[in-house]
Design a protein around this motif. Structure first.
Motif, PDB file in Angstrom:
ATOM      1  N   GLY A   3      12.838  14.278  27.823  1.00  0.00           N
ATOM      2  CA  GLY A   3      13.963  14.565  28.709  1.00  0.00           C
ATOM      3  C   GLY A   3      13.764  13.998  30.102  1.00  0.00           C
ATOM      4  N   LEU A   4      12.530  13.686  30.451  1.00  0.00           N
ATOM      5  CA  LEU A   4      12.253  13.202  31.803  1.00  0.00           C
ATOM      6  C   LEU A   4      13.051  11.940  32.118  1.00  0.00           C
ATOM      7  CD1 LEU A   4      10.431  13.933  34.178  1.00  0.00           C
ATOM      8  CD2 LEU A   4       8.721  12.367  33.282  1.00  0.00           C
ATOM      9  N   PHE A   5      13.317  11.151  31.075  1.00  0.00           N
ATOM     10  CA  PHE A   5      13.938   9.851  31.267  1.00  0.00           C
ATOM     11  C   PHE A   5      15.450   9.894  31.012  1.00  0.00           C
ATOM     12  CE2 PHE A   5      13.999   5.144  30.372  1.00  0.00           C
ATOM     13  CZ  PHE A   5      13.565   4.785  31.643  1.00  0.00           C
ATOM     14  N   ASP A   6      15.964  11.109  30.613  1.00  0.00           N
ATOM     15  CA  ASP A   6      17.363  11.186  30.184  1.00  0.00           C
ATOM     16  C   ASP A   6      18.349  10.657  31.227  1.00  0.00           C
ATOM     17  OD1 ASP A   6      16.577  12.150  27.849  1.00  0.00           O
ATOM     18  OD2 ASP A   6      17.333  14.197  28.116  1.00  0.00           O
ATOM     19  N   ASN A   7      18.165  11.099  32.483  1.00  0.00           N
ATOM     20  CA  ASN A   7      19.174  10.709  33.476  1.00  0.00           C
ATOM     21  C   ASN A   7      19.026   9.252  33.921  1.00  0.00           C
ATOM     22  OD1 ASN A   7      16.888  11.127  34.833  1.00  0.00           O
ATOM     23  ND2 ASN A   7      17.723  12.412  36.462  1.00  0.00           N
ATOM     24  N   GLN A   8      18.007   8.570  33.400  1.00  0.00           N
ATOM     25  CA  GLN A   8      17.899   7.141  33.698  1.00  0.00           C
ATOM     26  C   GLN A   8      18.593   6.294  32.627  1.00  0.00           C
ATOM     27  OE1 GLN A   8      14.591   8.741  34.458  1.00  0.00           O
ATOM     28  NE2 GLN A   8      15.287   8.741  36.563  1.00  0.00           N
ATOM     29  N   GLN A   9      18.974   6.956  31.515  1.00  0.00           N
ATOM     30  CA  GLN A   9      19.479   6.197  30.367  1.00  0.00           C
ATOM     31  C   GLN A   9      20.672   5.309  30.713  1.00  0.00           C
ATOM     32  OE1 GLN A   9      18.474   6.226  27.004  1.00  0.00           O
ATOM     33  NE2 GLN A   9      16.620   7.269  27.619  1.00  0.00           N
ATOM     34  N   GLN A  10      21.640   5.892  31.438  1.00  0.00           N
ATOM     35  CA  GLN A  10      22.875   5.146  31.710  1.00  0.00           C
ATOM     36  C   GLN A  10      22.583   3.888  32.541  1.00  0.00           C
ATOM     37  OE1 GLN A  10      25.792   7.312  33.911  1.00  0.00           O
ATOM     38  NE2 GLN A  10      27.369   5.766  33.542  1.00  0.00           N
ATOM     39  N   GLY A  11      21.762   4.073  33.561  1.00  0.00           N
ATOM     40  CA  GLY A  11      21.403   2.936  34.408  1.00  0.00           C
ATOM     41  C   GLY A  11      20.692   1.859  33.613  1.00  0.00           C
ATOM     42  N   MET A  12      19.770   2.292  32.729  1.00  0.00           N
ATOM     43  CA  MET A  12      19.006   1.315  31.948  1.00  0.00           C
ATOM     44  C   MET A  12      19.913   0.579  30.965  1.00  0.00           C
ATOM     45  SD  MET A  12      16.201   1.255  33.341  1.00  0.00           S
ATOM     46  CE  MET A  12      15.372   0.058  32.307  1.00  0.00           C
ATOM     47  N   GLN A  13      20.934   1.314  30.444  1.00  0.00           N
ATOM     48  CA  GLN A  13      21.892   0.645  29.540  1.00  0.00           C
ATOM     49  C   GLN A  13      22.645  -0.459  30.290  1.00  0.00           C
ATOM     50  OE1 GLN A  13      24.421   3.691  27.976  1.00  0.00           O
ATOM     51  NE2 GLN A  13      22.975   4.218  26.357  1.00  0.00           N
ATOM     52  N   GLN A  14      23.053  -0.137  31.522  1.00  0.00           N
ATOM     53  CA  GLN A  14      23.781  -1.131  32.325  1.00  0.00           C
ATOM     54  C   GLN A  14      22.917  -2.367  32.565  1.00  0.00           C
ATOM     55  OE1 GLN A  14      24.923   1.013  35.820  1.00  0.00           O
ATOM     56  NE2 GLN A  14      26.728   1.886  34.863  1.00  0.00           N
ATOM     57  N   ILE A  15      21.629  -2.121  32.892  1.00  0.00           N
ATOM     58  CA  ILE A  15      20.729  -3.256  33.152  1.00  0.00           C
ATOM     59  C   ILE A  15      20.543  -4.074  31.873  1.00  0.00           C
ATOM     60  CG2 ILE A  15      18.376  -3.907  33.815  1.00  0.00           C
ATOM     61  CD1 ILE A  15      18.423  -1.368  35.619  1.00  0.00           C
ATOM     62  N   GLY A  16      20.423  -3.351  30.737  1.00  0.00           N
ATOM     63  CA  GLY A  16      20.257  -4.027  29.443  1.00  0.00           C
ATOM     64  C   GLY A  16      21.461  -4.915  29.141  1.00  0.00           C
ATOM     65  N   MET A  17      22.674  -4.390  29.418  1.00  0.00           N
ATOM     66  CA  MET A  17      23.894  -5.169  29.163  1.00  0.00           C
ATOM     67  C   MET A  17      23.928  -6.416  30.044  1.00  0.00           C
ATOM     68  SD  MET A  17      26.659  -2.147  28.621  1.00  0.00           S
ATOM     69  CE  MET A  17      27.900  -2.898  29.631  1.00  0.00           C
ATOM     70  N   LEU A  18      23.525  -6.212  31.294  1.00  0.00           N
ATOM     71  CA  LEU A  18      23.514  -7.332  32.248  1.00  0.00           C
ATOM     72  C   LEU A  18      22.559  -8.428  31.774  1.00  0.00           C
ATOM     73  CD1 LEU A  18      24.946  -7.796  34.898  1.00  0.00           C
ATOM     74  CD2 LEU A  18      22.988  -6.823  36.080  1.00  0.00           C
ATOM     75  N   ARG A  19      21.370  -7.979  31.337  1.00  0.00           N
ATOM     76  CA  ARG A  19      20.378  -8.956  30.855  1.00  0.00           C
ATOM     77  C   ARG A  19      20.916  -9.650  29.596  1.00  0.00           C
ATOM     78  NH1 ARG A  19      15.694  -5.701  32.736  1.00  0.00           N
ATOM     79  NH2 ARG A  19      15.142  -6.750  34.682  1.00  0.00           N
ATOM     80  N   GLY A  20      21.504  -8.836  28.701  1.00  0.00           N
ATOM     81  CA  GLY A  20      22.017  -9.371  27.437  1.00  0.00           C
ATOM     82  C   GLY A  20      23.105 -10.408  27.660  1.00  0.00           C
ATOM     83  N   SER A  21      23.906 -10.201  28.714  1.00  0.00           N
ATOM     84  CA  SER A  21      25.020 -11.130  28.951  1.00  0.00           C
ATOM     85  C   SER A  21      24.555 -12.389  29.678  1.00  0.00           C
ATOM     86  CB  SER A  21      26.089 -10.436  29.799  1.00  0.00           C
ATOM     87  OG  SER A  21      25.542 -10.159  31.079  1.00  0.00           O
ATOM     88  N   GLY A  22      23.287 -12.400  30.069  1.00  0.00           N
ATOM     89  CA  GLY A  22      22.756 -13.587  30.767  1.00  0.00           C
ATOM     90  C   GLY A  22      23.206 -13.668  32.215  1.00  0.00           C
ATOM     91  N   LEU A  23      23.756 -12.568  32.753  1.00  0.00           N
ATOM     92  CA  LEU A  23      24.270 -12.617  34.129  1.00  0.00           C
ATOM     93  C   LEU A  23      23.328 -11.986  35.161  1.00  0.00           C
ATOM     94  CD1 LEU A  23      28.053 -11.733  33.579  1.00  0.00           C
ATOM     95  CD2 LEU A  23      27.000 -13.961  33.924  1.00  0.00           C
TER      96      LEU A  23
END
Ligand SMILES: Cc1ncc(COP(=O)(O)O)c(C=O)c1O
Length: 397
Positions: A3-23
Protein backbone atom coordinates in the motif's frame (compact mmCIF):
# COMPACT_ATOMS: atom_id res chain seq x y z
CA UNK A 1 4.98 -2.09 3.21
CA UNK A 2 2.02 -3.07 1.03
CA UNK A 3 0.00 0.00 0.00
CA UNK A 4 2.96 2.32 0.47
CA UNK A 5 3.16 2.84 -3.28
CA UNK A 6 -0.61 3.02 -3.96
CA UNK A 7 -0.91 6.79 -4.23
CA UNK A 8 2.01 6.88 -6.64
CA UNK A 9 0.28 4.53 -9.09
CA UNK A 10 -1.56 7.18 -11.10
CA UNK A 11 1.53 9.33 -11.57
CA UNK A 12 3.61 6.32 -12.59
CA UNK A 13 0.94 5.30 -15.11
CA UNK A 14 1.10 8.76 -16.67
CA UNK A 15 4.89 8.58 -16.90
CA UNK A 16 4.63 5.07 -18.40
CA UNK A 17 2.19 6.34 -21.05
CA UNK A 18 4.47 9.25 -21.86
CA UNK A 19 7.46 6.94 -22.25
CA UNK A 20 5.38 4.48 -24.30
CA UNK A 21 4.27 7.21 -26.69
CA UNK A 22 7.88 8.27 -27.27
CA UNK A 23 7.10 11.83 -26.16
CA UNK A 24 9.07 11.83 -22.90
CA UNK A 25 11.67 14.50 -23.61
CA UNK A 26 12.84 15.08 -20.03
CA UNK A 27 16.23 14.49 -18.38
CA UNK A 28 17.93 13.87 -21.71
CA UNK A 29 21.58 12.97 -21.28
CA UNK A 30 23.97 15.84 -21.92
CA UNK A 31 27.72 15.56 -22.30
CA UNK A 32 29.06 19.12 -22.22
CA UNK A 33 29.12 22.18 -20.00
CA UNK A 34 26.16 24.54 -19.79
CA UNK A 35 27.33 26.94 -22.51
CA UNK A 36 25.38 28.65 -25.30
CA UNK A 37 25.32 25.25 -26.98
CA UNK A 38 25.12 21.84 -25.32
CA UNK A 39 25.67 18.27 -26.43
CA UNK A 40 22.27 16.60 -25.97
CA UNK A 41 22.22 12.85 -26.59
CA UNK A 42 25.33 13.32 -28.73
CA UNK A 43 23.88 16.19 -30.81
CA UNK A 44 25.02 19.80 -30.56
CA UNK A 45 22.03 22.04 -29.78
CA UNK A 46 21.62 25.72 -29.00
CA UNK A 47 20.96 25.79 -25.28
CA UNK A 48 17.68 27.44 -24.34
CA UNK A 49 16.83 25.13 -21.48
CA UNK A 50 19.11 26.50 -18.77
CA UNK A 51 18.67 29.36 -16.33
CA UNK A 52 22.35 30.23 -16.57
CA UNK A 53 21.37 33.56 -18.08
CA UNK A 54 24.80 35.19 -17.92
CA UNK A 55 26.60 32.04 -19.03
CA UNK A 56 29.17 32.42 -16.24
CA UNK A 57 29.45 28.72 -15.35
CA UNK A 58 31.77 28.16 -18.33
CA UNK A 59 33.57 31.52 -18.16
CA UNK A 60 37.38 31.02 -18.01
CA UNK A 61 37.75 33.29 -14.95
CA UNK A 62 35.16 31.25 -13.04
CA UNK A 63 36.86 28.00 -14.00
CA UNK A 64 40.22 29.39 -12.91
CA UNK A 65 38.91 30.41 -9.48
CA UNK A 66 37.33 26.99 -9.05
CA UNK A 67 40.68 25.34 -9.81
CA UNK A 68 42.41 27.52 -7.21
CA UNK A 69 39.72 26.73 -4.63
CA UNK A 70 40.01 22.98 -5.26
CA UNK A 71 43.78 23.18 -4.88
CA UNK A 72 43.44 24.96 -1.53
CA UNK A 73 40.28 23.44 0.00
CA UNK A 74 39.80 20.14 -1.82
CA UNK A 75 36.42 18.91 -2.98
CA UNK A 76 33.97 19.43 -0.10
CA UNK A 77 34.03 20.97 3.35
CA UNK A 78 32.75 17.94 5.25
CA UNK A 79 30.07 19.41 7.50
CA UNK A 80 27.18 21.80 8.03
CA UNK A 81 27.70 25.56 8.51
CA UNK A 82 27.54 25.26 12.32
CA UNK A 83 30.24 22.56 12.23
CA UNK A 84 33.24 22.86 9.90
CA UNK A 85 31.24 24.27 6.96
CA UNK A 86 32.00 27.99 7.32
CA UNK A 87 35.22 28.91 5.53
CA UNK A 88 36.66 32.35 4.86
CA UNK A 89 35.19 32.04 1.33
CA UNK A 90 31.71 31.36 2.75
CA UNK A 91 31.94 34.44 4.96
CA UNK A 92 33.20 36.58 2.09
CA UNK A 93 30.23 35.55 -0.05
CA UNK A 94 27.80 36.32 2.77
CA UNK A 95 29.29 39.83 3.05
CA UNK A 96 28.95 40.30 -0.70
CA UNK A 97 25.31 39.21 -0.70
CA UNK A 98 24.45 41.43 2.27
CA UNK A 99 26.07 44.41 0.52
CA UNK A 100 24.27 43.61 -2.75
CA UNK A 101 20.92 43.79 -0.98
CA UNK A 102 21.70 46.54 1.55
CA UNK A 103 21.22 44.09 4.42
CA UNK A 104 23.26 43.52 7.59
CA UNK A 105 24.03 39.85 7.03
CA UNK A 106 23.39 36.81 4.87
CA UNK A 107 23.53 33.06 5.12
CA UNK A 108 24.16 30.31 2.56
CA UNK A 109 22.09 27.20 1.89
CA UNK A 110 22.87 24.11 -0.17
CA UNK A 111 20.30 25.13 -2.81
CA UNK A 112 17.85 27.88 -3.67
CA UNK A 113 15.02 25.49 -2.81
CA UNK A 114 16.47 24.99 0.68
CA UNK A 115 16.94 28.75 1.12
CA UNK A 116 13.22 29.39 0.61
CA UNK A 117 12.23 26.30 2.56
CA UNK A 118 14.52 27.02 5.49
CA UNK A 119 13.88 30.74 5.70
CA UNK A 120 10.10 30.40 5.76
CA UNK A 121 10.36 27.51 8.22
CA UNK A 122 12.58 29.66 10.45
CA UNK A 123 10.40 32.73 10.21
CA UNK A 124 6.87 31.36 10.44
CA UNK A 125 5.03 29.45 13.15
CA UNK A 126 1.78 27.56 13.40
CA UNK A 127 -1.05 30.12 13.30
CA UNK A 128 0.97 32.70 11.33
CA UNK A 129 -0.31 33.55 7.85
CA UNK A 130 1.73 33.46 4.64
CA UNK A 131 0.33 35.52 1.76
CA UNK A 132 1.50 34.17 -1.60
CA UNK A 133 1.05 35.06 -5.25
CA UNK A 134 -0.65 32.03 -6.82
CA UNK A 135 2.30 31.53 -9.19
CA UNK A 136 4.93 31.49 -6.42
CA UNK A 137 7.62 28.84 -6.70
CA UNK A 138 7.08 25.42 -5.12
CA UNK A 139 9.90 25.97 -2.60
CA UNK A 140 7.82 28.77 -1.01
CA UNK A 141 4.73 26.58 -0.71
CA UNK A 142 6.79 23.74 0.75
CA UNK A 143 8.39 26.19 3.20
CA UNK A 144 4.91 27.10 4.47
CA UNK A 145 4.06 23.39 4.85
CA UNK A 146 7.26 22.83 6.84
CA UNK A 147 6.49 25.83 9.07
CA UNK A 148 2.90 24.66 9.55
CA UNK A 149 1.59 28.18 8.96
CA UNK A 150 -1.65 29.10 7.19
CA UNK A 151 -1.35 29.86 3.51
CA UNK A 152 -3.54 32.31 1.61
CA UNK A 153 -3.00 33.33 -2.00
CA UNK A 154 -3.94 36.20 -4.29
CA UNK A 155 -4.37 36.19 -8.08
CA UNK A 156 -1.11 36.47 -9.94
CA UNK A 157 0.24 40.03 -9.81
CA UNK A 158 -3.29 41.34 -9.21
CA UNK A 159 -3.05 44.30 -6.86
CA UNK A 160 -6.80 44.63 -6.30
CA UNK A 161 -6.92 40.98 -5.20
CA UNK A 162 -3.89 41.50 -2.96
CA UNK A 163 -5.51 44.55 -1.34
CA UNK A 164 -8.60 42.46 -0.76
CA UNK A 165 -6.59 39.60 0.74
CA UNK A 166 -4.74 41.98 3.05
CA UNK A 167 -8.07 43.29 4.26
CA UNK A 168 -9.63 39.83 4.65
CA UNK A 169 -6.67 38.43 6.61
CA UNK A 170 -6.13 41.44 8.85
CA UNK A 171 -7.25 39.44 11.89
CA UNK A 172 -6.31 35.98 10.62
CA UNK A 173 -3.16 35.35 12.62
CA UNK A 174 -0.60 36.89 14.93
CA UNK A 175 1.88 37.56 12.13
CA UNK A 176 1.61 37.85 8.36
CA UNK A 177 4.37 37.51 5.77
CA UNK A 178 3.97 38.16 2.06
CA UNK A 179 6.30 36.14 -0.18
CA UNK A 180 6.63 36.69 -3.93
CA UNK A 181 9.02 35.67 -6.69
CA UNK A 182 10.73 38.78 -8.08
CA UNK A 183 10.56 37.27 -11.57
CA UNK A 184 8.18 34.38 -12.17
CA UNK A 185 10.00 31.27 -13.31
CA UNK A 186 7.45 29.99 -15.82
CA UNK A 187 6.01 33.28 -17.07
CA UNK A 188 9.05 35.56 -16.98
CA UNK A 189 7.05 38.53 -15.74
CA UNK A 190 8.12 40.78 -12.87
CA UNK A 191 6.35 41.10 -9.52
CA UNK A 192 4.83 44.56 -9.08
CA UNK A 193 6.99 45.18 -6.07
CA UNK A 194 6.63 48.94 -6.31
CA UNK A 195 2.90 48.46 -5.63
CA UNK A 196 3.14 45.40 -3.35
CA UNK A 197 5.47 47.03 -0.82
CA UNK A 198 3.31 50.14 -0.11
CA UNK A 199 0.19 47.94 0.21
CA UNK A 200 1.97 45.67 2.68
CA UNK A 201 3.44 48.55 4.62
CA UNK A 202 -0.02 50.03 5.07
CA UNK A 203 -1.30 46.65 6.30
CA UNK A 204 1.75 46.07 8.56
CA UNK A 205 2.78 42.92 6.67
CA UNK A 206 6.44 41.94 6.26
CA UNK A 207 7.71 41.26 2.72
CA UNK A 208 10.05 38.54 1.49
CA UNK A 209 11.24 38.18 -2.12
CA UNK A 210 12.67 35.26 -4.06
CA UNK A 211 15.38 36.68 -6.28
CA UNK A 212 16.05 33.40 -8.13
CA UNK A 213 15.55 34.79 -11.65
CA UNK A 214 16.41 38.38 -10.75
CA UNK A 215 19.89 38.50 -9.19
CA UNK A 216 22.41 39.21 -11.96
CA UNK A 217 19.59 39.96 -14.39
CA UNK A 218 17.39 42.79 -13.14
CA UNK A 219 18.52 46.34 -12.42
CA UNK A 220 21.09 48.56 -14.11
CA UNK A 221 24.01 46.63 -12.63
CA UNK A 222 22.30 43.27 -12.06
CA UNK A 223 21.72 43.77 -8.33
CA UNK A 224 18.16 42.55 -8.69
CA UNK A 225 14.59 43.68 -8.59
CA UNK A 226 15.06 46.34 -5.89
CA UNK A 227 17.60 48.05 -8.13
CA UNK A 228 15.22 47.61 -11.08
CA UNK A 229 12.48 49.53 -9.27
CA UNK A 230 15.03 51.88 -7.61
CA UNK A 231 13.54 50.90 -4.26
CA UNK A 232 15.07 51.37 -0.84
CA UNK A 233 16.33 47.90 0.30
CA UNK A 234 14.92 48.47 3.78
CA UNK A 235 11.38 48.23 2.34
CA UNK A 236 11.81 44.48 1.93
CA UNK A 237 12.64 42.50 5.07
CA UNK A 238 13.92 39.22 3.67
CA UNK A 239 15.67 38.41 0.40
CA UNK A 240 16.29 34.82 -0.67
CA UNK A 241 17.70 33.51 -3.92
CA UNK A 242 19.83 31.00 -5.70
CA UNK A 243 23.19 30.67 -7.41
CA UNK A 244 21.83 28.16 -9.93
CA UNK A 245 20.72 30.92 -12.29
CA UNK A 246 22.94 33.98 -11.84
CA UNK A 247 26.14 31.93 -11.54
CA UNK A 248 24.87 28.77 -13.26
CA UNK A 249 26.15 26.93 -10.18
CA UNK A 250 24.23 25.63 -7.17
CA UNK A 251 23.38 26.95 -3.72
CA UNK A 252 21.08 29.53 -2.19
CA UNK A 253 21.03 32.41 0.26
CA UNK A 254 18.98 34.64 2.48
CA UNK A 255 19.90 38.22 3.36
CA UNK A 256 18.21 40.13 6.19
CA UNK A 257 18.85 41.88 9.51
CA UNK A 258 21.70 40.38 11.53
CA UNK A 259 19.49 39.17 14.35
CA UNK A 260 17.25 37.18 12.03
CA UNK A 261 20.16 35.69 10.09
CA UNK A 262 21.78 34.60 13.33
CA UNK A 263 18.54 32.98 14.39
CA UNK A 264 18.33 31.07 11.08
CA UNK A 265 21.94 30.00 11.39
CA UNK A 266 20.98 28.13 14.56
CA UNK A 267 17.35 27.11 13.93
CA UNK A 268 16.67 26.69 10.22
CA UNK A 269 16.45 22.88 9.80
CA UNK A 270 17.38 22.73 6.09
CA UNK A 271 20.52 24.66 6.98
CA UNK A 272 21.51 23.13 10.30
CA UNK A 273 20.99 19.54 9.18
CA UNK A 274 22.61 19.75 5.75
CA UNK A 275 26.22 19.95 4.57
CA UNK A 276 27.63 23.31 3.54
CA UNK A 277 28.33 24.32 -0.05
CA UNK A 278 31.75 23.11 -1.24
CA UNK A 279 34.26 26.01 -1.27
CA UNK A 280 34.78 25.45 -5.01
CA UNK A 281 31.13 26.44 -5.58
CA UNK A 282 31.47 29.46 -3.29
CA UNK A 283 34.59 30.49 -5.23
CA UNK A 284 32.62 30.22 -8.49
CA UNK A 285 29.85 32.45 -7.13
CA UNK A 286 32.37 35.02 -5.86
CA UNK A 287 34.01 35.02 -9.30
CA UNK A 288 30.57 35.53 -10.86
CA UNK A 289 30.01 38.61 -8.67
CA UNK A 290 33.42 39.90 -9.83
CA UNK A 291 32.41 39.35 -13.47
CA UNK A 292 29.14 41.17 -12.96
CA UNK A 293 31.12 44.18 -11.74
CA UNK A 294 34.16 43.98 -14.01
CA UNK A 295 32.56 42.83 -17.26
CA UNK A 296 29.21 44.67 -17.46
CA UNK A 297 29.06 43.81 -21.17
CA UNK A 298 27.55 40.41 -20.22
CA UNK A 299 24.48 42.03 -18.74
CA UNK A 300 24.21 44.33 -21.76
CA UNK A 301 24.51 41.35 -24.12
CA UNK A 302 21.88 39.45 -22.19
CA UNK A 303 19.29 42.20 -22.59
CA UNK A 304 20.25 42.75 -26.25
CA UNK A 305 19.68 39.04 -26.87
CA UNK A 306 16.40 39.13 -24.96
CA UNK A 307 15.15 42.04 -27.10
CA UNK A 308 16.20 40.21 -30.29
CA UNK A 309 14.33 37.06 -29.26
CA UNK A 310 11.15 38.93 -28.28
CA UNK A 311 11.21 40.73 -31.65
CA UNK A 312 11.78 37.49 -33.53
CA UNK A 313 9.15 35.46 -31.66
CA UNK A 314 6.51 38.18 -31.73
CA UNK A 315 7.14 38.86 -35.44
CA UNK A 316 6.44 35.17 -36.03
CA UNK A 317 3.10 35.71 -34.31
CA UNK A 318 3.96 33.62 -31.24
CA UNK A 319 2.46 34.40 -27.84
CA UNK A 320 5.10 35.14 -25.19
CA UNK A 321 2.50 35.99 -22.51
CA UNK A 322 3.56 38.80 -20.16
CA UNK A 323 7.26 38.00 -20.10
CA UNK A 324 9.70 40.90 -20.19
CA UNK A 325 12.78 38.98 -19.05
CA UNK A 326 15.25 36.31 -20.32
CA UNK A 327 12.81 33.62 -19.23
CA UNK A 328 10.46 33.50 -22.25
CA UNK A 329 7.43 31.23 -22.60
CA UNK A 330 5.99 30.32 -25.99
CA UNK A 331 2.37 29.60 -25.17
CA UNK A 332 1.01 26.44 -26.79
CA UNK A 333 -1.95 25.37 -24.61
CA UNK A 334 -1.86 21.66 -25.36
CA UNK A 335 0.23 18.98 -23.65
CA UNK A 336 0.78 16.67 -26.59
CA UNK A 337 1.60 19.53 -28.94
CA UNK A 338 4.19 20.92 -26.50
CA UNK A 339 5.87 17.53 -26.18
CA UNK A 340 5.88 16.95 -29.95
CA UNK A 341 7.17 20.45 -30.66
CA UNK A 342 9.94 19.94 -28.14
CA UNK A 343 11.15 16.78 -29.88
CA UNK A 344 10.94 18.45 -33.30
CA UNK A 345 12.93 21.40 -31.99
CA UNK A 346 15.63 19.02 -30.78
CA UNK A 347 15.87 17.70 -34.35
CA UNK A 348 16.40 21.33 -35.43
CA UNK A 349 19.20 21.62 -32.85
CA UNK A 350 17.24 23.76 -30.37
CA UNK A 351 17.09 22.54 -26.78
CA UNK A 352 14.35 24.12 -24.62
CA UNK A 353 11.89 23.15 -21.87
CA UNK A 354 8.48 21.57 -22.50
CA UNK A 355 6.38 22.72 -19.54
CA UNK A 356 3.12 20.89 -18.90
CA UNK A 357 0.62 20.40 -16.05
CA UNK A 358 1.17 20.34 -13.05
CA UNK A 359 4.16 22.64 -13.67
CA UNK A 360 1.67 25.11 -15.17
CA UNK A 361 -2.17 25.14 -15.23
CA UNK A 362 -3.97 23.00 -17.82
CA UNK A 363 -4.29 24.76 -21.20
CA UNK A 364 -1.32 26.96 -20.27
CA UNK A 365 1.24 24.41 -21.46
CA UNK A 366 4.22 26.02 -23.10
CA UNK A 367 7.76 25.81 -24.37
CA UNK A 368 10.09 27.77 -22.14
CA UNK A 369 13.26 29.47 -23.37
CA UNK A 370 16.11 30.75 -21.19
CA UNK A 371 18.07 33.35 -23.17
CA UNK A 372 21.79 33.60 -22.40
CA UNK A 373 24.27 36.47 -22.64
CA UNK A 374 26.69 34.09 -24.34
CA UNK A 375 24.33 33.25 -27.23
CA UNK A 376 25.74 34.68 -30.45
CA UNK A 377 23.61 36.26 -33.17
CA UNK A 378 24.01 33.02 -35.16
CA UNK A 379 22.68 30.95 -32.19
CA UNK A 380 19.62 33.17 -31.88
CA UNK A 381 18.93 33.13 -35.62
CA UNK A 382 19.28 29.35 -35.77
CA UNK A 383 16.82 29.05 -32.87
CA UNK A 384 14.29 31.40 -34.47
CA UNK A 385 14.52 29.50 -37.78
CA UNK A 386 13.95 26.19 -35.97
CA UNK A 387 11.08 27.60 -33.91
CA UNK A 388 9.40 29.05 -37.02
CA UNK A 389 9.62 25.73 -38.85
CA UNK A 390 8.26 23.71 -35.92
CA UNK A 391 5.54 26.24 -35.04
CA UNK A 392 4.29 26.12 -38.66
CA UNK A 393 4.36 22.32 -38.72
CA UNK A 394 2.22 22.23 -35.56
CA UNK A 395 -0.08 25.02 -36.80
CA UNK A 396 0.77 27.34 -33.95
CA UNK A 397 1.30 30.08 -36.52
C1 LIG B 1 11.61 31.06 -8.53
C2 LIG B 1 12.52 29.98 -8.06
N1 LIG B 1 12.83 29.90 -6.75
C3 LIG B 1 13.64 28.96 -6.26
C4 LIG B 1 14.20 28.01 -7.08
C5 LIG B 1 15.09 26.94 -6.50
O1 LIG B 1 16.41 27.17 -6.85
P1 LIG B 1 17.47 26.00 -6.94
O2 LIG B 1 17.28 25.35 -8.27
O3 LIG B 1 18.76 26.69 -6.83
O4 LIG B 1 17.22 25.05 -5.82
C6 LIG B 1 13.94 28.05 -8.44
C7 LIG B 1 14.53 27.08 -9.37
O5 LIG B 1 13.88 26.26 -9.95
C8 LIG B 1 13.06 29.04 -8.95
O6 LIG B 1 12.75 29.09 -10.25
Amino acid sequence: MSGLFDNQQQGMQQIGMLRGSGLHGYALETSSGCGPTMMVQGKECVNFISNSYLGFSTHPKVIESVKLAVAKYGMGIGGSPLACGTSDLHNKLCERLAANYGKEDAILFASGYQALLGTIQGLMRRGDVALLDNLDHRSIIDGCALAGCKLRSFKHNDMADLADLLERTSKAGPRRLLVVDSVYSMDGDVAKLDEIVPLCRQADVAVMIDEAHSLGVMGKTGKGVLEHFEMDPSTVGFVSGTFSKFAGAVGGFTAADREFIDFLRHFSSPLVFSASLPPLVVAAVLASFDLLEQEPEWLERLWKNVAFMFDGLNNLGLDTADSTTPCIPIMVGDTEKVLRMNLDLLKEGVYCSPVVHPGVPLRKERLRLGVMASHSQAHLEKALDGIAKVAKKHELI
